[in-house]
Design a protein around this motif. Structure first.
Motif, mmCIF file in Angstrom:
data_model
loop_
_atom_site.group_PDB
_atom_site.id
_atom_site.type_symbol
_atom_site.label_atom_id
_atom_site.label_comp_id
_atom_site.label_asym_id
_atom_site.label_seq_id
_atom_site.Cartn_x
_atom_site.Cartn_y
_atom_site.Cartn_z
ATOM 1 N N GLN A 176 -5.663 -49.406 -58.744
ATOM 2 C CA GLN A 176 -6.745 -48.822 -59.540
ATOM 3 C C GLN A 176 -7.726 -48.060 -58.659
ATOM 4 O O GLN A 176 -8.179 -46.965 -59.010
ATOM 5 C CB GLN A 176 -7.460 -49.924 -60.334
ATOM 6 C CG GLN A 176 -8.732 -49.487 -61.045
ATOM 7 C CD GLN A 176 -8.489 -48.491 -62.163
ATOM 8 O OE1 GLN A 176 -7.360 -48.134 -62.472
ATOM 9 N NE2 GLN A 176 -9.550 -48.024 -62.774
ATOM 10 N N ILE B 275 -16.985 -34.467 -60.582
ATOM 11 C CA ILE B 275 -17.369 -35.871 -60.727
ATOM 12 C C ILE B 275 -18.694 -36.109 -60.015
ATOM 13 O O ILE B 275 -18.783 -36.001 -58.790
ATOM 14 C CB ILE B 275 -16.293 -36.810 -60.149
ATOM 15 C CG1 ILE B 275 -14.973 -36.616 -60.889
ATOM 16 C CG2 ILE B 275 -16.741 -38.262 -60.237
ATOM 17 C CD1 ILE B 275 -13.824 -37.418 -60.315
ATOM 18 N N TYR C 96 -10.920 -44.560 -67.145
ATOM 19 C CA TYR C 96 -9.967 -43.832 -66.300
ATOM 20 C C TYR C 96 -9.240 -44.881 -65.462
ATOM 21 O O TYR C 96 -9.783 -45.391 -64.484
ATOM 22 C CB TYR C 96 -10.711 -42.832 -65.410
ATOM 23 C CG TYR C 96 -9.820 -41.874 -64.658
ATOM 24 C CD1 TYR C 96 -9.358 -40.721 -65.263
ATOM 25 C CD2 TYR C 96 -9.442 -42.134 -63.348
ATOM 26 C CE1 TYR C 96 -8.531 -39.839 -64.573
ATOM 27 C CE2 TYR C 96 -8.622 -41.264 -62.651
ATOM 28 C CZ TYR C 96 -8.169 -40.120 -63.270
ATOM 29 O OH TYR C 96 -7.342 -39.243 -62.593
ATOM 30 N N TYR D 173 -6.026 -44.920 -57.487
ATOM 31 C CA TYR D 173 -5.865 -44.002 -58.625
ATOM 32 C C TYR D 173 -7.147 -43.201 -58.840
ATOM 33 O O TYR D 173 -7.109 -41.978 -59.040
ATOM 34 C CB TYR D 173 -5.527 -44.818 -59.864
ATOM 35 C CG TYR D 173 -5.240 -43.992 -61.107
ATOM 36 C CD1 TYR D 173 -4.106 -43.205 -61.192
ATOM 37 C CD2 TYR D 173 -6.103 -44.031 -62.201
ATOM 38 C CE1 TYR D 173 -3.829 -42.461 -62.334
ATOM 39 C CE2 TYR D 173 -5.837 -43.286 -63.348
ATOM 40 C CZ TYR D 173 -4.699 -42.510 -63.406
ATOM 41 O OH TYR D 173 -4.438 -41.775 -64.543
ATOM 42 N N ALA D 174 -8.287 -43.897 -58.777
ATOM 43 C CA ALA D 174 -9.566 -43.207 -58.948
ATOM 44 C C ALA D 174 -9.888 -42.339 -57.730
ATOM 45 O O ALA D 174 -10.454 -41.251 -57.861
ATOM 46 C CB ALA D 174 -10.690 -44.227 -59.182
ATOM 47 N N LYS D 175 -9.514 -42.804 -56.539
ATOM 48 C CA LYS D 175 -9.779 -42.036 -55.317
ATOM 49 C C LYS D 175 -9.017 -40.714 -55.312
ATOM 50 O O LYS D 175 -9.506 -39.706 -54.809
ATOM 51 C CB LYS D 175 -9.376 -42.860 -54.089
ATOM 52 C CG LYS D 175 -10.477 -43.734 -53.529
ATOM 53 C CD LYS D 175 -10.043 -44.331 -52.210
ATOM 54 C CE LYS D 175 -11.212 -45.016 -51.534
ATOM 55 N NZ LYS D 175 -10.838 -45.568 -50.222
ATOM 56 N N ASN D 176 -7.813 -40.745 -55.848
ATOM 57 C CA ASN D 176 -6.966 -39.544 -55.844
ATOM 58 C C ASN D 176 -7.282 -38.604 -56.998
ATOM 59 O O ASN D 176 -6.658 -37.546 -57.122
ATOM 60 C CB ASN D 176 -5.491 -39.949 -55.895
ATOM 61 C CG ASN D 176 -5.066 -40.693 -54.643
ATOM 62 O OD1 ASN D 176 -5.614 -40.467 -53.568
ATOM 63 N ND2 ASN D 176 -4.098 -41.599 -54.778
ATOM 64 N N ARG D 177 -8.221 -38.982 -57.830
ATOM 65 C CA ARG D 177 -8.611 -38.129 -58.960
ATOM 66 C C ARG D 177 -9.299 -36.865 -58.426
ATOM 67 O O ARG D 177 -10.154 -36.951 -57.539
ATOM 68 C CB ARG D 177 -9.572 -38.906 -59.848
ATOM 69 C CG ARG D 177 -10.055 -38.169 -61.078
ATOM 70 C CD ARG D 177 -11.051 -39.037 -61.829
ATOM 71 N NE ARG D 177 -11.554 -38.378 -63.015
ATOM 72 C CZ ARG D 177 -12.503 -38.886 -63.789
ATOM 73 N NH1 ARG D 177 -13.035 -40.064 -63.508
ATOM 74 N NH2 ARG D 177 -12.917 -38.226 -64.858
ATOM 75 N N PRO E 212 -16.331 -42.445 -60.626
ATOM 76 C CA PRO E 212 -14.983 -41.861 -60.684
ATOM 77 C C PRO E 212 -14.072 -42.592 -61.662
ATOM 78 O O PRO E 212 -12.959 -42.136 -61.930
ATOM 79 C CB PRO E 212 -14.476 -42.011 -59.245
ATOM 80 C CG PRO E 212 -15.275 -43.139 -58.679
ATOM 81 C CD PRO E 212 -16.608 -43.083 -59.337
ATOM 82 N N TYR E 213 -14.549 -43.723 -62.191
ATOM 83 C CA TYR E 213 -13.764 -44.471 -63.173
ATOM 84 C C TYR E 213 -14.119 -44.070 -64.607
ATOM 85 O O TYR E 213 -13.535 -44.577 -65.553
ATOM 86 C CB TYR E 213 -14.016 -45.977 -63.010
ATOM 87 C CG TYR E 213 -13.666 -46.509 -61.641
ATOM 88 C CD1 TYR E 213 -12.343 -46.721 -61.278
ATOM 89 C CD2 TYR E 213 -14.654 -46.798 -60.717
ATOM 90 C CE1 TYR E 213 -12.012 -47.209 -60.025
ATOM 91 C CE2 TYR E 213 -14.337 -47.286 -59.460
ATOM 92 C CZ TYR E 213 -13.019 -47.492 -59.118
ATOM 93 O OH TYR E 213 -12.703 -47.974 -57.874
#
Length: 799
Positions: free
Chosen positions: A448, A600, A756, A451-455, A604-605
């Motif tokens: 998780q 953002i 997210y 996933y948010a870091k790569n957004r 980021p979530y």
């Protein structure tokens, strides 16, 4: 009697050193994890305990609804103060208006530094019960007074007495030091309050604050209160609930409701969903509490398994003692005494482990915990903890071993029974069910986060630096500094903005536009920027164009992000106008000149918020945004920037932040939880493997003669390995089948908190299962292969 118990216990422990090491080591690890989690939980639950009136202090929050959604926050309008004092003061001991935490440049002599603090009303020191070291508690009664924390006073004045001395703040106004207070501890909501200035000074400095005195729709302030002794938080919240609607009926459509959030909830229960309190960090307290209990349980299971597995070794001892008159209760006491001795040794080792690891744990968990050597409560709790663990670990072995019939044992007809190993198998299944669930949970948490870091963030955060420009010294100098910095070769572009890149500081409503739906309640993020903003950040223009100094009309231009275009229901937005619905003080119509890619700026979530970027006519934003020269190292660029900065602002300390690091802070809490979970999961697996290793050793020892016979008859190493390993592998497979659905249910519920979020995929669970099986095979194989390679001649002579 007690002396004999201890002697026998000691002899048994020293006689079987290998099993004692596994027992003590496993328990020590489990107890160390439980102890350190206990210290962490205590620190979390004791947040704000520093304040004497914690149970009476609250912050005023409000909930507002727009388009069917309710949003809750701690920003309140300034007129609320007057309403509170005039209509509700019987319910309060103190009402204190406050600014947000604000950095200030403080200067005395040649010393200049930046410190965080607040502008607060006169009663703040009494409400917070600050510990005054020098000066007076009523230190905010004069408009030009300042109260300093002890560390700030030392940094500014050294050994000088600061009381009565003058400090220059932001190169703008002189403040006299009236008090020095004890540094507020780290585990409080005011730990970064390093100065306090009078609220009246804040009002006098900023014209917009003065104008806000009568505006109920300007939510730009904070209010802290201490309720009266004869009332409750709930009753006061109910009384002030509709105060905003009563005083400004035009706001009824947003259904604003005021309430008190108690200080004890600020840290652990500050999360709201659609107007309802829905937890917060308290979920981590429960999470780690459960982890601590399970890790201790795993360690205790090791003790139970090894003690009962070795029952045949103790059977004769039990039979002889029973035949000469020992009662079952005495035997139970004996075995519990052994358990207590093991747990006591383990606790001493656990304390040693905790002391050695506490600094590293503090750094990882962002804490400032100390081992409570002098706390009587801790040692009393520790004694209860030792007794509980000894009882938990030793009760089953004590009851089991003391139940043997002496006549069967002494006749040599004693058999442990067909199903005697079933409890041990169940305990092994429990161990690996917990371990596999921990593995799955840790992998999903890290998934998780990644996933948010790569957004996509919508801008280039690498090589972007921001400098706060809070001092009046920066007024009117943007163009000069931009030219100086660019000419120095350290940067390629620079802009100003009214908020940091990674946050939203202002939200506004009251706009009209062509096609706006009837009754639509808009809420847009508002950021004032210089024309170079998009270029300095690397923002992509997806429609229209960017701001330009070549067009004078751009002073009333506006850029929207993609989310705002969808939110406002605009098609072909470029060229359309946004007007103000405030008929008393309207602004000039703003022309939409372009649309920028979503960026953002909050969590980021969460989904990107609808936002607008307006032309900063004064170019006196709160931040300089600098794009570093990519052809030079960051250190080289910063050295040049600092030199140029000091040439123009010699009184102001050079302060900057890398935007990528600021953005990274948004993941800090989840990353800490992920790392801690990973560490505890590793320890849980290690403890489980220790137990498995001990059981395998015992089974190999128990079947020594059988292994010898099989080898003489031609059994290969693989055959022997398979014989010793298959039962344990079956148990771990059963554990996986139990752990997977449990972990899926728990982690799927956890992910629902993030709009997210990652999608749970089968390979995560498969990876955890394969990992558990691999660890089991490695653990069991060491003893199995060792037994398989032993000399059969020696095995056959073994009794």
């Amino acid at each position: 009697m007690l002396k004999n118990y201890l002697k026998i216990a000691w002899r048994n422990l020293t006689k079987n050193k290998g099993y004692t090491i596994i027992n003590v080591g496993g328990l020590a690890l489990g107890m160390a994890v439980t102890l350190i989690i206990g210290l962490w939980i205590n620190d979390e639950l004791s947040h704000n305990n520093y304040f004497t009136h914690k149970d009476k202090i609250a912050q005023v929050f409000q909930s507002q609804s727009t388009n069917g959604q309710t949003f809750t926050g701690n920003a309140i309008p300034r007129p609320l103060e007057v309403a509170m004092r005039e209509d509700y003061m019987d319910n309060f001991k103190y009402v204190v208006m406050s600014s947000w935490t604000t950095p200030q440049y403080l200067k005395y002599g040649e010393t200049s530094l930046s410190r965080n603090g607040e502008f607060m009303q006169r009663d703040a020191p009494n409400m917070l019960d600050l510990k005054i070291i020098k000066g007076e508690k009523d230190g905010l009664r004069e408009i030009n007074s300042i109260m300093l924390s002890e560390s700030t006073a030392t940094a500014l004045f050294g050994d000088e007495d600061p009381i009565g001395k003058t400090v220059e703040a932001n190169s703008q106004y002189n403040m006299m030091v009236t008090a020095v207070y004890e540094d507020i501890p780290f585990n409080t909501s005011f730990h970064d309050t390093e100065y306090l200035m009078p609220w009246e000074k804040y009002v006098s400095i900023w014209e917009w604050v003065q104008r806000s005195a009568d505006y109920w729709d300007n939510n730009s302030f904070q209010m802290f209160v201490q309720i009266a002794d004869n009332t409750t938080m709930e009753s006061v919240s109910e009384k002030i609930k509709k105060v905003k609607q009563i005083n400004d009926p035009e706001l009824v459509e947003y259904n604003p409701e005021m309430f008190l959030l108690p200080m004890e909830d600020w840290y652990l229960r500050s999360r709201f969903e659609n107007g309802k309190q829905s937890g917060g960090r308290i979920k981590y307290v429960w999470l780690f509490g459960i982890i601590g209990v399970f890790v201790l349980l795993l360690a205790c299971i090791n003790f139970m398994n090894l003690s009962t597995a070795r029952s045949e070794k103790r059977a004769k001892e039990v039979g002889i003692r029973k035949s000469i008159g020992s009662q079952r209760g005495q035997l139970i006491n004996q075995f519990l005494g052994e358990s207590f001795l093991v747990v006591l040794f383990a606790f001493v080792i656990a304390v040693f482990i905790v002391v050695l690891s506490l600094n590293g744990f503090n750094e990882l968990a962002r804490k400032e915990m100390e081992f409570p050597w002098t706390s009587p409560g801790f040692w009393i709790s520790s004694l209860l903890f030792i007794l509980f663990t000894a009882l938990l670990a030793g009760s089953y072995p004590a009851l089991y071993l003391s139940s043997f019939r002496p006549v069967d044992v002494l006749k040599g007809t004693f058999k442990t029974g067909k199903h005697s190993g079933l409890p041990r198998k169940i305990l092994v299944v429990v161990q690996f069910t917990v371990s596999v669930a921990f593995i799955i949970g840790t992998v999903i948490v890290m998934q998780q986060i990644n996933y948010a870091k790569n957004r996509p963030v919508g801008y280039d955060k690498e090589g972007l630096v921001q400098i706060p420009t809070m001092s009046q010294d920066f007024t009117g100098k943007f163009q000069l500094m931009r030219e100086e910095f660019i000419n120095s070769g350290a940067i390629t572009e620079m802009s100003t903005s009214s908020a940091p890149t990674t946050r939203i500081w202002s939200n506004r409503s009251g706009f009209n536009w062509e096609g706006k739906p009837e009754g639509f309640q808009e809420d847009l993020a508002w950021t004032e920027v210089s024309p170079e903003y998009a270029k300095s950040l690397g923002l992509k223009i997806v429609a229209g164009r960017d701001f330009s100094r070549d067009f004078a009309s751009d002073s009333t231009g506006v850029l929207l992000n993609e989310t705002a275009v969808k939110y406002m229901g605009l098609e072909n937005p470029v060229g359309k106008f946004i007007t103000d619905s405030d008929v008393e003080d309207p602004f000039e119509p703003m022309k939409i000149i372009g649309v920028v890619e979503d960026m953002i700026a909050q969590s980021p979530y969460e989904p990107v918020k609808q936002g607008m970027y307006v032309f900063d006519r004064d170019e006196n934003g709160s931040f300089y945004n600098l794009r570093l020269n990519p052809n030079q190292s960051a250190n080289q660029n910063l050295a040049i920037i600092e030199r140029v900065f000091k040439e123009h602002f010699p009184k102001i300390p050079f302060q900057y932040d890398f935007v990528d690091e600021e953005y990274g802070e948004k993941f800090a809490s989840e990353e800490r939880i992920g790392r801690l979970s990973g560490i505890f999961t590793t320890l849980a697996i290690l403890i489980s493997c220790l137990g498995l290793f001990g059981l395998t050793s015992f089974v190999a020892e128990q079947r020594t003669k059988e292994i010898g016979v099989r080898k003489v008859l031609g059994a290969s190493i693989f055959n022997v390995w398979n014989m010793l390993s298959k039962d344990f592998l079956k148990l771990v497979v059963i554990s996986c089948f139990i752990a997977v659905p449990i972990a899926y249910y728990v982690m799927n519920g956890w992910l629902q908190e993030y709009p997210y979020r990652v999608i749970l995929k089968w390979w995560i669970f498969a990876l955890a299962v394969l990992g558990a099986l691999a660890v089991t095979i490695l653990t069991v194989s060491f003893q199995a292969i060792r037994a398989a390679k032993s000399n059969p001649a020696r095995s056959l002579r073994t009794e």
